[in-house]
Design a protein around this motif. Structure first.
Motif, mmCIF file in Angstrom:
data_model
loop_
_atom_site.group_PDB
_atom_site.id
_atom_site.type_symbol
_atom_site.label_atom_id
_atom_site.label_comp_id
_atom_site.label_asym_id
_atom_site.label_seq_id
_atom_site.Cartn_x
_atom_site.Cartn_y
_atom_site.Cartn_z
ATOM 1 N N LYS A 103 8.611 -5.110 -6.402
ATOM 2 C CA LYS A 103 8.286 -3.750 -6.836
ATOM 3 C C LYS A 103 7.631 -3.760 -8.208
ATOM 4 O O LYS A 103 6.626 -3.081 -8.440
ATOM 5 N N LYS A 104 8.171 -4.567 -9.121
ATOM 6 C CA LYS A 104 7.599 -4.651 -10.468
ATOM 7 C C LYS A 104 6.201 -5.266 -10.429
ATOM 8 O O LYS A 104 5.307 -4.819 -11.151
ATOM 9 N N GLN A 105 6.012 -6.271 -9.596
ATOM 10 C CA GLN A 105 4.699 -6.893 -9.471
ATOM 11 C C GLN A 105 3.687 -5.892 -8.915
ATOM 12 O O GLN A 105 2.557 -5.788 -9.394
ATOM 13 N N CYS A 106 4.093 -5.133 -7.920
ATOM 14 C CA CYS A 106 3.220 -4.128 -7.325
ATOM 15 C C CYS A 106 2.902 -3.025 -8.344
ATOM 16 O O CYS A 106 1.762 -2.565 -8.434
ATOM 17 N N LEU A 107 3.907 -2.634 -9.105
ATOM 18 C CA LEU A 107 3.696 -1.647 -10.167
ATOM 19 C C LEU A 107 2.678 -2.177 -11.170
ATOM 20 O O LEU A 107 1.768 -1.451 -11.581
ATOM 21 N N ASN A 108 2.815 -3.437 -11.557
ATOM 22 C CA ASN A 108 1.885 -4.038 -12.511
ATOM 23 C C ASN A 108 0.453 -4.023 -11.973
ATOM 24 O O ASN A 108 -0.486 -3.662 -12.685
ATOM 25 N N GLU A 109 0.275 -4.381 -10.706
ATOM 26 C CA GLU A 109 -1.049 -4.354 -10.080
ATOM 27 C C GLU A 109 -1.614 -2.931 -10.084
ATOM 28 O O GLU A 109 -2.779 -2.714 -10.411
ATOM 29 N N LYS A 115 13.033 6.916 -6.941
ATOM 30 C CA LYS A 115 14.129 6.291 -6.195
ATOM 31 C C LYS A 115 14.548 7.067 -4.947
ATOM 32 O O LYS A 115 15.080 6.484 -4.011
ATOM 33 N N THR A 116 14.301 8.356 -4.902
ATOM 34 C CA THR A 116 14.676 9.131 -3.717
ATOM 35 C C THR A 116 13.593 9.122 -2.640
ATOM 36 O O THR A 116 13.831 9.582 -1.530
ATOM 37 N N ASP A 117 12.422 8.600 -2.977
ATOM 38 C CA ASP A 117 11.325 8.508 -2.011
ATOM 39 C C ASP A 117 11.587 7.309 -1.093
ATOM 40 O O ASP A 117 11.878 6.214 -1.564
ATOM 41 N N GLU A 118 11.472 7.518 0.195
ATOM 42 C CA GLU A 118 11.764 6.435 1.143
ATOM 43 C C GLU A 118 10.814 5.243 0.973
ATOM 44 O O GLU A 118 11.166 4.112 1.288
ATOM 45 N N ARG A 119 9.618 5.483 0.439
ATOM 46 C CA ARG A 119 8.657 4.394 0.234
ATOM 47 C C ARG A 119 9.079 3.463 -0.900
ATOM 48 O O ARG A 119 8.568 2.358 -1.027
ATOM 49 N N ALA A 151 11.128 -5.196 -0.662
ATOM 50 C CA ALA A 151 12.538 -5.574 -0.613
ATOM 51 C C ALA A 151 13.159 -5.850 -1.974
ATOM 52 O O ALA A 151 14.259 -5.377 -2.251
ATOM 53 N N THR A 152 12.469 -6.569 -2.828
ATOM 54 C CA THR A 152 13.097 -6.992 -4.083
ATOM 55 C C THR A 152 12.531 -6.245 -5.281
ATOM 56 O O THR A 152 11.404 -5.736 -5.247
ATOM 57 N N THR A 153 13.315 -6.222 -6.333
ATOM 58 C CA THR A 153 12.885 -5.579 -7.573
ATOM 59 C C THR A 153 11.660 -6.286 -8.144
ATOM 60 O O THR A 153 10.741 -5.638 -8.646
ATOM 61 N N SER A 154 11.628 -7.600 -8.044
ATOM 62 C CA SER A 154 10.484 -8.335 -8.593
ATOM 63 C C SER A 154 9.199 -7.993 -7.835
ATOM 64 O O SER A 154 8.134 -7.876 -8.441
ATOM 65 N N GLU A 169 0.829 -1.208 0.000
ATOM 66 C CA GLU A 169 0.000 0.000 0.000
ATOM 67 C C GLU A 169 0.863 1.257 0.000
ATOM 68 O O GLU A 169 0.577 2.220 -0.703
ATOM 69 N N ALA A 170 1.928 1.248 0.776
ATOM 70 C CA ALA A 170 2.844 2.394 0.811
ATOM 71 C C ALA A 170 3.475 2.599 -0.565
ATOM 72 O O ALA A 170 3.585 3.736 -1.045
ATOM 73 N N PHE A 171 3.863 1.501 -1.205
ATOM 74 C CA PHE A 171 4.480 1.593 -2.522
ATOM 75 C C PHE A 171 3.481 2.145 -3.542
ATOM 76 O O PHE A 171 3.814 3.018 -4.345
ATOM 77 N N LYS A 172 2.254 1.666 -3.497
ATOM 78 C CA LYS A 172 1.221 2.146 -4.434
ATOM 79 C C LYS A 172 0.886 3.615 -4.188
ATOM 80 O O LYS A 172 0.686 4.373 -5.131
#
Length: 118
Positions: free
Chosen positions: A44-50, A30-34, A39-42, A5-8
């Motif tokens: 992050k990419k999965q969350c981005l896709n969602e 990349k400069t945002d602490e969220r 933890a992993t790039t995968s 949720e923080a990432f989104k």
């Protein structure tokens, strides 16, 4: 889940759209602490896709609602001017009739796109 949720929320705050590429997302956030909430790039990419799939649905629905509102306004315009322009249920709108000339300056007329035009 809280990390997702923080990432989104971070993606939304940085104006990430449904068609934004991963590299651009990294550069913007990349400069945002969220950004490091996951933890992993995968992950992050999965969350981005969602997030992007949800954005696509939201954008599609917003467009559909705007088109519906424009059609409703157009129909209201025709109803308002029905008697003055002698519009009936069998009237066909053509470029050379007086109806377009009489209504073309109204924003409700302009809001409805013609399916024949590009």
């Amino acid at each position: 889940e809280d990390a997702k949720e923080a990432f989104k929320k971070m993606l939304a705050a940085h104006g990430v759209r449904a068609n934004t590429k991963w590299e651009e997302v990294v550069n913007r956030t990349k400069t945002d602490e969220r950004f490091d909430a996951l933890a992993t790039t995968s992950e992050k990419k999965q969350c981005l896709n969602e997030y992007q799939m949800m954005q696509t649905k939201l954008e599609r629905e917003a467009k559909r609602m705007a088109e519906k509102k424009a059609r409703e306004g157009f129909i209201a315009l025709l109803e308002e001017r029905r008697e003055a322009l002698n519009i009936t249920s069998s009237t066909r709108l053509t470029r050379d009739d007086g109806i377009e000339a009489a209504l073309c300056e109204d924003v409700r007329w302009k809001a409805v796109s013609n399916g024949r035009e590009p």
